[in-house]
Design a protein around this motif. Structure first.
Motif, PDB file in Angstrom:
ATOM      1  N   CYS A  20       0.716  -1.236   0.035  1.00  0.00           N
ATOM      2  CA  CYS A  20       0.294  -0.007  -0.226  1.00  0.00           C
ATOM      3  C   CYS A  20       0.942   1.297  -0.030  1.00  0.00           C
ATOM      4  CB  CYS A  20      -0.716  -0.010   1.142  1.00  0.00           C
ATOM      5  SG  CYS A  20      -2.079  -1.418   1.159  1.00  0.00           S
ATOM      6  N   GLY A  21       0.433   2.085  -0.821  1.00  0.00           N
ATOM      7  CA  GLY A  21       0.971   3.528  -0.930  1.00  0.00           C
ATOM      8  C   GLY A  21       1.106   4.092  -2.207  1.00  0.00           C
ATOM      9  N   THR A  22       1.763   5.080  -2.427  1.00  0.00           N
ATOM     10  CA  THR A  22       1.683   6.009  -3.710  1.00  0.00           C
ATOM     11  C   THR A  22       3.115   5.462  -4.338  1.00  0.00           C
ATOM     12  OG1 THR A  22       0.181   7.515  -2.818  1.00  0.00           O
ATOM     13  CG2 THR A  22       1.284   8.111  -4.802  1.00  0.00           C
ATOM     14  N   TRP A  23       2.896   5.058  -5.562  1.00  0.00           N
ATOM     15  CA  TRP A  23       4.090   4.588  -6.369  1.00  0.00           C
ATOM     16  C   TRP A  23       4.020   5.433  -7.724  1.00  0.00           C
ATOM     17  CZ3 TRP A  23       7.031   1.134  -3.588  1.00  0.00           C
ATOM     18  CH2 TRP A  23       6.433   0.532  -2.752  1.00  0.00           C
ATOM     19  N   ASP A  24       5.261   5.924  -7.929  1.00  0.00           N
ATOM     20  CA  ASP A  24       5.661   6.424  -9.139  1.00  0.00           C
ATOM     21  C   ASP A  24       5.820   5.593 -10.210  1.00  0.00           C
ATOM     22  OD1 ASP A  24       5.780   9.165  -8.008  1.00  0.00           O
ATOM     23  OD2 ASP A  24       7.716   8.975  -7.705  1.00  0.00           O
ATOM     24  N   ILE A  25       5.038   5.854 -11.371  1.00  0.00           N
ATOM     25  CA  ILE A  25       5.291   4.925 -12.571  1.00  0.00           C
ATOM     26  C   ILE A  25       6.444   5.274 -13.165  1.00  0.00           C
ATOM     27  CG2 ILE A  25       4.278   4.043 -14.649  1.00  0.00           C
ATOM     28  CD1 ILE A  25       1.466   4.225 -13.224  1.00  0.00           C
ATOM     29  N   VAL A  26       7.330   4.568 -13.257  1.00  0.00           N
ATOM     30  CA  VAL A  26       8.821   4.940 -13.732  1.00  0.00           C
ATOM     31  C   VAL A  26       9.095   4.018 -14.912  1.00  0.00           C
ATOM     32  CG1 VAL A  26       9.951   5.994 -11.821  1.00  0.00           C
ATOM     33  CG2 VAL A  26      10.117   3.326 -12.341  1.00  0.00           C
ATOM     34  N   TRP A  27       8.343   2.743 -15.237  1.00  0.00           N
ATOM     35  CA  TRP A  27       8.432   1.991 -16.358  1.00  0.00           C
ATOM     36  C   TRP A  27       7.160   1.353 -16.600  1.00  0.00           C
ATOM     37  CZ3 TRP A  27       8.023  -3.028 -17.569  1.00  0.00           C
ATOM     38  CH2 TRP A  27       8.511  -3.426 -18.808  1.00  0.00           C
ATOM     39  N   THR A  28       6.704   1.203 -17.842  1.00  0.00           N
ATOM     40  CA  THR A  28       5.515   0.459 -18.216  1.00  0.00           C
ATOM     41  C   THR A  28       5.697   0.117 -19.648  1.00  0.00           C
ATOM     42  OG1 THR A  28       3.298   0.349 -18.164  1.00  0.00           O
ATOM     43  CG2 THR A  28       4.246   2.525 -18.746  1.00  0.00           C
ATOM     44  N   GLU A  30       2.298  -0.439 -20.881  1.00  0.00           N
ATOM     45  CA  GLU A  30       1.022  -0.135 -20.923  1.00  0.00           C
ATOM     46  C   GLU A  30       0.899   0.986 -22.120  1.00  0.00           C
ATOM     47  OE1 GLU A  30      -2.589   0.592 -21.506  1.00  0.00           O
ATOM     48  OE2 GLU A  30      -2.069  -1.033 -20.346  1.00  0.00           O
ATOM     49  N   SER A  31       0.423   0.735 -23.136  1.00  0.00           N
ATOM     50  CA  SER A  31       0.425   1.641 -24.412  1.00  0.00           C
ATOM     51  C   SER A  31      -0.138   3.122 -24.266  1.00  0.00           C
ATOM     52  CB  SER A  31      -0.046   0.930 -25.803  1.00  0.00           C
ATOM     53  OG  SER A  31      -1.476   0.550 -25.543  1.00  0.00           O
ATOM     54  N   GLU A  32      -1.244   2.990 -23.660  1.00  0.00           N
ATOM     55  CA  GLU A  32      -2.403   4.167 -23.442  1.00  0.00           C
ATOM     56  C   GLU A  32      -1.711   5.236 -22.445  1.00  0.00           C
ATOM     57  OE1 GLU A  32      -3.674   1.178 -23.201  1.00  0.00           O
ATOM     58  OE2 GLU A  32      -5.241   1.208 -24.783  1.00  0.00           O
ATOM     59  N   LEU A  33      -0.824   4.562 -21.345  1.00  0.00           N
ATOM     60  CA  LEU A  33      -0.146   5.205 -20.478  1.00  0.00           C
ATOM     61  C   LEU A  33       1.152   6.017 -21.055  1.00  0.00           C
ATOM     62  CD1 LEU A  33       0.160   6.478 -17.439  1.00  0.00           C
ATOM     63  CD2 LEU A  33       1.508   4.059 -17.015  1.00  0.00           C
ATOM     64  N   LEU A  34       1.926   5.130 -21.819  1.00  0.00           N
ATOM     65  CA  LEU A  34       2.929   5.794 -22.643  1.00  0.00           C
ATOM     66  C   LEU A  34       2.585   6.750 -23.535  1.00  0.00           C
ATOM     67  CD1 LEU A  34       4.685   2.264 -23.390  1.00  0.00           C
ATOM     68  CD2 LEU A  34       5.467   3.874 -21.915  1.00  0.00           C
ATOM     69  N   ALA A  35       1.488   6.600 -24.387  1.00  0.00           N
ATOM     70  CA  ALA A  35       0.889   7.649 -25.139  1.00  0.00           C
ATOM     71  C   ALA A  35       0.732   9.082 -24.272  1.00  0.00           C
ATOM     72  CB  ALA A  35      -0.347   7.344 -25.855  1.00  0.00           C
ATOM     73  N   LEU A  36      -0.191   8.925 -23.324  1.00  0.00           N
ATOM     74  CA  LEU A  36      -0.260  10.138 -22.338  1.00  0.00           C
ATOM     75  C   LEU A  36       0.868  10.605 -21.741  1.00  0.00           C
ATOM     76  CD1 LEU A  36      -3.586   8.927 -20.903  1.00  0.00           C
ATOM     77  CD2 LEU A  36      -3.370  10.641 -22.578  1.00  0.00           C
ATOM     78  N   THR A  37       1.677  10.002 -21.129  1.00  0.00           N
ATOM     79  CA  THR A  37       3.021  10.548 -20.660  1.00  0.00           C
ATOM     80  C   THR A  37       3.966  11.058 -21.678  1.00  0.00           C
ATOM     81  OG1 THR A  37       3.936   8.156 -20.587  1.00  0.00           O
ATOM     82  CG2 THR A  37       2.808   8.901 -18.696  1.00  0.00           C
ATOM     83  N   LYS A  38       3.952  10.448 -22.710  1.00  0.00           N
ATOM     84  CA  LYS A  38       4.707  10.983 -23.654  1.00  0.00           C
ATOM     85  C   LYS A  38       4.456  12.377 -24.566  1.00  0.00           C
ATOM     86  CE  LYS A  38       7.202   9.643 -28.079  1.00  0.00           C
ATOM     87  NZ  LYS A  38       7.728   8.796 -29.128  1.00  0.00           N
ATOM     88  N   ARG A  39       2.871  12.150 -25.096  1.00  0.00           N
ATOM     89  CA  ARG A  39       2.569  13.408 -25.818  1.00  0.00           C
ATOM     90  C   ARG A  39       1.611  14.138 -25.072  1.00  0.00           C
ATOM     91  NH1 ARG A  39       0.469   8.829 -29.068  1.00  0.00           N
ATOM     92  NH2 ARG A  39       2.585   8.158 -30.252  1.00  0.00           N
ATOM     93  N   GLY A  40       1.103  13.927 -23.795  1.00  0.00           N
ATOM     94  CA  GLY A  40       0.255  14.790 -22.931  1.00  0.00           C
ATOM     95  C   GLY A  40      -1.073  14.628 -23.334  1.00  0.00           C
ATOM     96  N   LEU A  41      -1.987  15.365 -22.893  1.00  0.00           N
ATOM     97  CA  LEU A  41      -3.605  15.200 -23.120  1.00  0.00           C
ATOM     98  C   LEU A  41      -3.985  16.714 -23.474  1.00  0.00           C
ATOM     99  CD1 LEU A  41      -6.065  13.848 -22.792  1.00  0.00           C
ATOM    100  CD2 LEU A  41      -6.116  14.575 -20.612  1.00  0.00           C
ATOM    101  N   LEU A  42      -4.635  16.852 -24.632  1.00  0.00           N
ATOM    102  CA  LEU A  42      -5.205  18.206 -25.238  1.00  0.00           C
ATOM    103  C   LEU A  42      -4.401  19.286 -24.993  1.00  0.00           C
ATOM    104  CD1 LEU A  42      -8.991  17.734 -23.530  1.00  0.00           C
ATOM    105  CD2 LEU A  42      -8.166  17.319 -25.953  1.00  0.00           C
TER     106      LEU A  42
END
Length: 84
Positions: A20-28, A30-42
Motif C-alpha cells: 500500500c502507498g503511492t508509487w511513481d510509475i517509472v516503467w511500463t 501499457e500503451s495508453e499510459l505511454l502515449a499520455l505521458t509522452k504526448r500529454g493530453l489536449l
C-alpha cells in the motif's frame, strides 16, 4: 518469476501492507499510459504518473478490500482511473 519471488523476505507480498502507498510509475509497457505521458493530453504536458494502492476493512473487521487508482497529472489537470 519463481526465482524472483523466492528472493523476497515478505511471506505474501500481494497481501502485505507494504504494498500500500503511492508509487511513481517509472516503467511500463501499457500503451495508453505511454502515449499520455509522452504526448500529454489536449496539449497539456504530463507532469507525473503514479498508482495509489490502499486497503480497508468494512467496519474494521473482515477481509481486506483493496483499491487501486492510476493517475496521470498534466500541467493544469489530471486523469484518474480507479478500481476495487
Amino acid at each position: 518469476s519463481d526465482r524472483l519471488a523466492a528472493l523476497t523476505p515478505t511471506a505474501d507480498p500481494a497481501s502485505s501492507p507494504l504494498l500500500c502507498g503511492t508509487w511513481d510509475i517509472v516503467w511500463t509497457t501499457e500503451s495508453e499510459l505511454l502515449a499520455l505521458t509522452k504526448r500529454g493530453l489536449l496539449g497539456l504536458p504530463c507532469t507525473a504518473a503514479y498508482q495509489a494502492i490502499a486497503r480497508t476493512r468494512e467496519g474494521g473487521a473482515g477481509p481486506w478490500a483493496y483499491s487501486l487508482d492510476n493517475a496521470i497529472e498534466f500541467d493544469g489537470g489530471f486523469l484518474r482511473v480507479g478500481s476495487t
